[in-house]
Design a protein around this motif. Structure first.
Motif, PDB file in Angstrom:
ATOM      1  N   GLU A 120      -8.587   5.224  -4.744  1.00  0.00           N
ATOM      2  CA  GLU A 120      -6.949   6.603  -4.395  1.00  0.00           C
ATOM      3  C   GLU A 120      -6.571   6.745  -6.076  1.00  0.00           C
ATOM      4  O   GLU A 120      -5.766   7.879  -5.300  1.00  0.00           O
ATOM      5  CB  GLU A 120      -6.472   4.726  -3.972  1.00  0.00           C
ATOM      6  CG  GLU A 120      -6.695   4.156  -3.168  1.00  0.00           C
ATOM      7  CD  GLU A 120      -7.296   5.069  -1.767  1.00  0.00           C
ATOM      8  OE1 GLU A 120      -5.424   5.683  -1.954  1.00  0.00           O
ATOM      9  OE2 GLU A 120      -7.315   4.697  -1.008  1.00  0.00           O
ATOM     10  N   ASP A 172      -2.642   1.156 -10.736  1.00  0.00           N
ATOM     11  CA  ASP A 172      -1.891   1.263  -9.544  1.00  0.00           C
ATOM     12  C   ASP A 172      -1.025  -0.577  -9.780  1.00  0.00           C
ATOM     13  O   ASP A 172      -0.730  -0.308  -8.539  1.00  0.00           O
ATOM     14  CB  ASP A 172      -3.371   0.696  -9.024  1.00  0.00           C
ATOM     15  CG  ASP A 172      -4.090  -0.020  -8.808  1.00  0.00           C
ATOM     16  OD1 ASP A 172      -3.881  -1.089  -9.194  1.00  0.00           O
ATOM     17  OD2 ASP A 172      -5.776   0.330  -9.058  1.00  0.00           O
ATOM     18  N   LYS A 232       0.277  11.101  -3.543  1.00  0.00           N
ATOM     19  CA  LYS A 232      -0.690  12.500  -3.362  1.00  0.00           C
ATOM     20  C   LYS A 232       0.117  13.135  -4.978  1.00  0.00           C
ATOM     21  O   LYS A 232      -0.145  14.007  -5.795  1.00  0.00           O
ATOM     22  CB  LYS A 232      -1.336  12.075  -2.826  1.00  0.00           C
ATOM     23  CG  LYS A 232      -1.478  11.256  -2.679  1.00  0.00           C
ATOM     24  CD  LYS A 232      -2.785  11.123  -3.245  1.00  0.00           C
ATOM     25  CE  LYS A 232      -4.040   9.349  -2.202  1.00  0.00           C
ATOM     26  NZ  LYS A 232      -4.550   8.962  -3.266  1.00  0.00           N
ATOM     27  N   TRP A 282       0.709  -1.465   0.079  1.00  0.00           N
ATOM     28  CA  TRP A 282       0.049   0.326   0.028  1.00  0.00           C
ATOM     29  C   TRP A 282       0.777   1.025  -0.271  1.00  0.00           C
ATOM     30  O   TRP A 282       1.432   1.731   1.062  1.00  0.00           O
ATOM     31  CB  TRP A 282      -0.916   0.564   1.595  1.00  0.00           C
ATOM     32  CG  TRP A 282      -2.177   1.310   0.799  1.00  0.00           C
ATOM     33  CD1 TRP A 282      -2.072   2.006   1.541  1.00  0.00           C
ATOM     34  CD2 TRP A 282      -2.822   1.234   0.916  1.00  0.00           C
ATOM     35  NE1 TRP A 282      -3.229   2.986   0.606  1.00  0.00           N
ATOM     36  CE2 TRP A 282      -3.813   1.891   0.616  1.00  0.00           C
ATOM     37  CE3 TRP A 282      -3.927   0.756   0.083  1.00  0.00           C
ATOM     38  CZ2 TRP A 282      -5.099   2.540   0.360  1.00  0.00           C
ATOM     39  CZ3 TRP A 282      -5.466   0.343  -0.289  1.00  0.00           C
ATOM     40  CH2 TRP A 282      -6.127   1.583  -0.380  1.00  0.00           C
TER      41      TRP A 282
END
Length: 350
Positions: free
Chosen positions: A227, A232, A176, A172
């Protein structure tokens, strides 16, 4: 231009940094540690961050006062500056780099080289027109561990290197960035693949001797849209014109035992795994497997110092660029190929 600059005297190369964030700080550390470079200016749209950067790195250069610009075009107009680091978000790499080249500056641009192959090629063409050096910040080529393994590969100790695997998968860890640019396809150009996958892809490709890619088969996923709007996870196989292959695995979010990071290479006389601090060397045979480990503590911090040193030496005409523009263009072609293969659902030719 050749991958070295013109021969010059012993005066330090005067450098400016565009972007006062984390990457810009690492570039600055490389310059202030190098007696052949002098950091003279910083440009950043955030005045507080620019001032803090100037104070820190001015202090590290014996209290020298750095020039502070709020607009990078003002820094590029400064005739004292000979070279710049472009340490901005991905979508600004192309315009800032081309502007710098057209202003007569040599450029070290952060990774990824650009949003896509077409942009990277345009940047390389601008460098050729301006007769200036363009290097891309593929700094893990300068990691002491990667350098040591590269020497072993070049010596033939591992035999013919026929396959490699680059892995950087997080359980994880979605970045950002300011304003969320990391997770915006228009500003980032991609997600996990272009952010962290680019590192292990380049490390493996470099250790293999940068062979010419022939085809790419890839699959990218956006399974966590809450997210990120980008990929991802991404997985790919690159086939080279000489018959060798390279696998890439990159993820910001992956259900697995722990984070994994490293490059594996496989040769006819032995194999190896390398990360920022360690090399494991493997041999196999009827008698079983043997492993030799070499721990190298310098890690990625030393890589930034080596990157700056190579860039400055190339400007001075004393070295070849290890991360030339042509390599950045080819790297982006492979990344574009992975995205295109996934979108079209089949292997694609490069």
């Amino acid at each position: 231009m050749s991958q070295t600059g013109a021969t010059r005297g012993r005066e330090p190369v005067r450098v400016g940094v565009i972007g006062a964030g984390w990457p810009g700080e690492r570039h600055a550390e490389g310059y202030v540690a190098n007696p052949d470079a002098r950091l003279v200016a910083i440009a950043d749209a955030n005045p507080e961050r620019a001032a803090a950067f100037a104070a820190r790195f001015g202090y590290l250069q014996n209290g020298q006062t750095l020039k502070v610009y709020s607009d990078y075009t003002e820094l590029l107009a400064d005739p004292e500056i000979e070279a710049v680091s472009v340490a901005l978000p991905n979508f600004l790499h192309r315009p800032a780099t081309i502007a710098a080249l057209e202003a007569g500056k040599h450029v070290l641009c952060e990774k990824p080289p650009a949003l896509n192959h077409a942009e990277a090629r345009e940047m390389a063409e601008a460098a050729a027109r301006a007769n200036r050096l363009l290097a891309f910040a593929l700094q893990r080529r300068f990691s002491p561990a990667v350098e040591a393994l590269h020497e072993l590969v070049s010596s033939g100790e591992l035999g013919e290197i026929y396959h490699a695997r680059g892995v950087w998968t997080r359980t994880w860890g979605v970045p950002k960035g300011i304003g969320g640019w990391f997770t915006d396809p228009a500003r980032a150009g991609g997600g996990a693949l272009i952010d962290i996958g680019v590192h292990v892809l380049d490390m493996a490709w470099f250790l293999m001797g940068c062979p010419a890619p022939a085809t790419v088969s890839g699959q990218v996923y956006n399974k966590f849209p809450e997210e990120t709007k980008t990929d991802d996870s991404a997985f790919a196989l690159i086939r080279f014109a000489d018959g060798r292959g390279l696998q890439v695995e990159a993820s910001w979010v992956l259900a697995q035992d722990e984070d994994h990071y490293g490059v594996y290479i496989f040769g006819t006389k032995g194999g190896a795994r390398v990360d920022d601090n360690r090399i494991d060397l493997y041999t196999v045979g009827e008698e079983g497997r043997t492993t030799r480990t070499r721990v190298i503590r310098a890690g990625w911090q030393q890589a930034f110092l080596g990157q700056a040193a190579n860039f400055i030496a190339a400007i001075r005409g004393e070295a070849q660029l290890r991360t030339p523009a042509a390599h950045g263009v080819q790297l982006m072609a492979m990344i574009d190929g992975i995205y295109r293969s996934s979108a079209e659902g089949h292997e694609v030719a490069m």
